[in-house]
Design a protein around this motif. Structure first.
Motif, mmCIF file in Angstrom:
data_model
loop_
_atom_site.group_PDB
_atom_site.id
_atom_site.type_symbol
_atom_site.label_atom_id
_atom_site.label_comp_id
_atom_site.label_asym_id
_atom_site.label_seq_id
_atom_site.Cartn_x
_atom_site.Cartn_y
_atom_site.Cartn_z
ATOM 1 N N LYS A 1 44.868 43.672 3.748
ATOM 2 C CA LYS A 1 45.984 44.283 3.022
ATOM 3 C C LYS A 1 47.003 43.240 2.570
ATOM 4 C CE LYS A 1 47.662 47.509 5.648
ATOM 5 N NZ LYS A 1 48.530 48.646 6.022
ATOM 6 N N SER A 2 47.157 42.195 3.384
ATOM 7 C CA SER A 2 48.145 41.155 3.068
ATOM 8 C C SER A 2 47.582 40.074 2.147
ATOM 9 C CB SER A 2 48.674 40.517 4.351
ATOM 10 O OG SER A 2 47.633 39.852 5.054
ATOM 11 N N GLY A 3 46.328 40.268 1.679
ATOM 12 C CA GLY A 3 45.746 39.331 0.726
ATOM 13 C C GLY A 3 45.102 38.113 1.341
ATOM 14 N N ALA A 4 44.590 38.234 2.544
ATOM 15 C CA ALA A 4 43.944 37.100 3.220
ATOM 16 C C ALA A 4 42.798 36.551 2.378
ATOM 17 C CB ALA A 4 43.421 37.529 4.585
ATOM 18 N N SER A 5 42.669 35.241 2.393
ATOM 19 C CA SER A 5 41.591 34.584 1.652
ATOM 20 C C SER A 5 40.278 34.701 2.417
ATOM 21 C CB SER A 5 41.927 33.106 1.445
ATOM 22 O OG SER A 5 41.916 32.427 2.699
ATOM 23 N N THR A 6 39.198 34.324 1.753
ATOM 24 C CA THR A 6 37.891 34.314 2.408
ATOM 25 C C THR A 6 37.908 33.401 3.619
ATOM 26 O OG1 THR A 6 36.760 34.756 0.312
ATOM 27 C CG2 THR A 6 35.440 33.807 2.092
ATOM 28 N N LEU A 7 38.552 32.248 3.484
ATOM 29 C CA LEU A 7 38.640 31.302 4.602
ATOM 30 C C LEU A 7 39.419 31.905 5.765
ATOM 31 C CD1 LEU A 7 38.011 28.503 5.705
ATOM 32 C CD2 LEU A 7 40.099 27.651 4.600
ATOM 33 N N ASP A 8 40.515 32.596 5.470
ATOM 34 C CA ASP A 8 41.307 33.243 6.520
ATOM 35 C C ASP A 8 40.467 34.261 7.283
ATOM 36 O OD1 ASP A 8 43.614 31.835 5.830
ATOM 37 O OD2 ASP A 8 44.280 33.378 4.408
ATOM 38 N N LEU A 9 39.688 35.041 6.545
ATOM 39 C CA LEU A 9 38.855 36.064 7.178
ATOM 40 C C LEU A 9 37.739 35.436 7.998
ATOM 41 C CD1 LEU A 9 38.621 38.645 4.257
ATOM 42 C CD2 LEU A 9 39.946 38.869 6.366
ATOM 43 N N GLN A 10 37.190 34.323 7.513
ATOM 44 C CA GLN A 10 36.154 33.620 8.275
ATOM 45 C C GLN A 10 36.707 33.128 9.611
ATOM 46 O OE1 GLN A 10 34.992 30.657 5.403
ATOM 47 N NE2 GLN A 10 33.182 31.814 4.745
ATOM 48 N N LYS A 11 37.943 32.620 9.580
ATOM 49 C CA LYS A 11 38.573 32.145 10.814
ATOM 50 C C LYS A 11 38.836 33.307 11.772
ATOM 51 C CE LYS A 11 40.872 28.058 8.842
ATOM 52 N NZ LYS A 11 42.187 27.438 8.509
ATOM 53 N N LEU A 12 39.274 34.423 11.221
ATOM 54 C CA LEU A 12 39.548 35.597 12.056
ATOM 55 C C LEU A 12 38.261 36.131 12.678
ATOM 56 C CD1 LEU A 12 41.474 37.773 13.087
ATOM 57 C CD2 LEU A 12 41.175 38.989 10.913
ATOM 58 N N LEU A 13 37.191 36.151 11.890
ATOM 59 C CA LEU A 13 35.911 36.624 12.395
ATOM 60 C C LEU A 13 35.371 35.693 13.472
ATOM 61 C CD1 LEU A 13 33.523 38.605 12.208
ATOM 62 C CD2 LEU A 13 32.597 37.196 10.357
ATOM 63 N N GLY A 14 35.451 34.394 13.219
ATOM 64 C CA GLY A 14 34.957 33.423 14.192
ATOM 65 C C GLY A 14 33.461 33.575 14.424
ATOM 66 N N LYS A 15 33.023 33.226 15.615
ATOM 67 C CA LYS A 15 31.603 33.309 15.957
ATOM 68 C C LYS A 15 31.392 34.285 17.111
ATOM 69 C CE LYS A 15 30.231 28.655 14.481
ATOM 70 N NZ LYS A 15 29.582 27.385 14.891
ATOM 71 N N GLY A 16 30.268 34.949 17.074
ATOM 72 C CA GLY A 16 29.870 35.788 18.195
ATOM 73 C C GLY A 16 30.604 37.107 18.331
ATOM 74 N N ARG A 17 31.269 37.581 17.277
ATOM 75 C CA ARG A 17 32.031 38.833 17.376
ATOM 76 C C ARG A 17 31.122 40.032 17.622
ATOM 77 N NH1 ARG A 17 37.805 39.396 17.708
ATOM 78 N NH2 ARG A 17 38.717 37.688 16.495
ATOM 79 N N ALA A 18 29.993 40.084 16.914
ATOM 80 C CA ALA A 18 29.083 41.218 17.083
ATOM 81 C C ALA A 18 28.468 41.206 18.483
ATOM 82 C CB ALA A 18 27.994 41.186 16.017
ATOM 83 N N LYS A 19 28.099 40.037 18.964
ATOM 84 C CA LYS A 19 27.566 39.938 20.324
ATOM 85 C C LYS A 19 28.605 40.389 21.338
ATOM 86 C CE LYS A 19 25.655 36.686 23.703
ATOM 87 N NZ LYS A 19 25.350 35.272 24.018
ATOM 88 N N LYS A 20 29.842 39.960 21.139
ATOM 89 C CA LYS A 20 30.923 40.317 22.058
ATOM 90 C C LYS A 20 31.094 41.830 22.134
ATOM 91 C CE LYS A 20 34.646 37.791 22.155
ATOM 92 N NZ LYS A 20 35.961 37.157 21.841
ATOM 93 N N GLY A 21 31.014 42.498 20.982
ATOM 94 C CA GLY A 21 31.241 43.927 20.973
ATOM 95 C C GLY A 21 30.030 44.753 21.357
ATOM 96 N N ILE A 22 28.897 44.498 20.703
ATOM 97 C CA ILE A 22 27.721 45.341 20.885
ATOM 98 C C ILE A 22 26.973 45.013 22.177
ATOM 99 C CG2 ILE A 22 25.503 46.019 19.887
ATOM 100 C CD1 ILE A 22 26.709 45.286 17.127
ATOM 101 N N PHE A 23 26.788 43.728 22.453
ATOM 102 C CA PHE A 23 25.960 43.298 23.586
ATOM 103 C C PHE A 23 26.759 43.128 24.871
ATOM 104 C CE2 PHE A 23 23.347 40.077 25.885
ATOM 105 C CZ PHE A 23 22.167 40.803 25.972
ATOM 106 N N GLU A 24 27.987 42.614 24.741
ATOM 107 C CA GLU A 24 28.803 42.358 25.931
ATOM 108 C C GLU A 24 29.786 43.485 26.233
ATOM 109 O OE1 GLU A 24 30.564 38.558 25.165
ATOM 110 O OE2 GLU A 24 28.668 37.475 25.363
ATOM 111 N N GLY A 25 30.005 44.398 25.302
ATOM 112 C CA GLY A 25 30.829 45.567 25.568
ATOM 113 C C GLY A 25 32.325 45.368 25.480
ATOM 114 N N ASP A 26 32.768 44.344 24.729
ATOM 115 C CA ASP A 26 34.206 44.147 24.520
ATOM 116 C C ASP A 26 34.638 45.085 23.389
ATOM 117 O OD1 ASP A 26 36.775 43.330 23.842
ATOM 118 O OD2 ASP A 26 36.374 41.209 24.220
#
Length: 318
Positions: free
Chosen positions: A246-271
């Motif tokens: 909503k605040s107009g974050a760039s692709t790079l900003d979103l990549q940094k926010l996403l980071g690595k392993g987010r899907a594993k953290k949520g789906i596999f590890e239960g965070d």
């Protein structure tokens, strides 16, 4: 339910289990195959050595047909394909990339190839590449979606007009009625992801499964459109992404926010707070965690009931 899809894969029912990251290990895939569908290992969340382990366990767990789903953007794609060939895998579903890149190689090895698409342009590319079948996935689906945001209701008849290849419908299908509707739209079979993700055999974390059961209508939304659109349950991480967009974050900003392993953290590890919780809109119709065998019983019973109703109920006579 015998048709081109059951003949292509030599299976009992034209029901394919989506090769979902962090859900589709050998336990889930073998259970689907043993119940008459086509189980797929989800290689997108597996290192090469992990895929090898799951393939070898699949061989012991079922004597029915099964396959592997491979996202073509996977960084170690060469290693994955080599393992698939060496281990004698007979069926490969490819996604997230150009089908021309690997289809010829796989077919030369005697492997049946299916590619996942979200628009008609790629249906044509699939024909040119020589794939054996297509999965057309509407934007109701969980995980990563097409940028066009075309619904399954619109996509399937459109793709059916553009190709005579065997067509598998995906996105928002998790009931017997959904299977019947997909067939009526022109599909030869269905690919079901979210409903199988929330089964006892799925490798997803119990906390994730329980959250999906609690998720109601409107509980998921397409996000991260500047990167690769993905359907997520609304949680704290989703809200961070939503506010950044909503605040107009760039692709790079979103990549940094996403980071690595987010899907594993949520789906596999239960965070459930900081994890990336990928699931389809059909989540609102999933109200329990049950074994794959019970899901098949439910799907087939409802399919047969609605098929009979369509033949006899005056509501359909217009």
């Amino acid at each position: 339910m015998q048709n081109r899809i059951t003949e292509l894969f030599n299976i009992q029912y034209p029901i394919i289990q989506g090769g979902m990251v962090w859900c589709s290990g050998w336990r889930l895939a073998s259970a689907v195959s043993n119940n008459g569908g086509l189980g797929l290992l989800g290689a997108g969340s597996m290192y090469p050595e992990v895929l090898l382990e799951h393939i070898q366990k699949m061989k012991k767990a079922t004597d029915k047909p099964w396959g592997v789903n491979v996202p073509l953007l996977y960084p170690s794609i060469d290693e994955l394909m080599q393992i698939i060939v060496e281990e004698g895998v007979k069926i490969v579903f490819t996604s997230a990339g150009n089908p021309a890149k690997w289809t010829g190689f796989l077919k030369e090895k005697g492997i049946t190839v299916v590619h996942v698409i979200a628009n008609g342009r790629f249906a044509q590319k699939c024909e040119e590449a020589g794939v054996d079948a297509i999965v057309a996935e509407g934007f109701e689906a969980g995980g990563h979606n097409g940028r066009e945001e075309t619904t399954t209701l619109t996509l399937i008849p459109s793709i059916r007009q553009q190709t005579q290849l065997p067509l598998i419908a995906a996105g928002g299908i998790g009931t017997g009625k959904g299977i019947f509707a997909a067939m009526a739209l022109g599909a030869d079979g269905v690919q079901i992801g979210s409903r199988f993700a929330i089964t006892e055999e799925s490798s997803a974390h119990k906390a994730f499964k329980e959250l999906v059961v609690e998720t109601g209508e409107g509980g998921t939304l397409l996000s991260l459109k500047k990167l690769a659109p993905v359907r997520l349950i609304k949680n704290a991480f989703f809200e961070q992404v939503h506010e950044a967009e909503k605040s107009g974050a760039s692709t790079l900003d979103l990549q940094k926010l996403l980071g690595k392993g987010r899907a594993k953290k949520g789906i596999f590890e239960g965070d459930l707070v900081e994890g990336e919780l990928e699931i389809g809109q059909i989540a609102s119709l999933i109200d329990d965690i049950k074994p794959v065998s019970a899901v098949f019983e439910e799907l087939l019973l409802e399919y047969r009931q609605v098929k009979e109703e369509a033949a006899t109920n005056p509501r359909f006579n217009f």
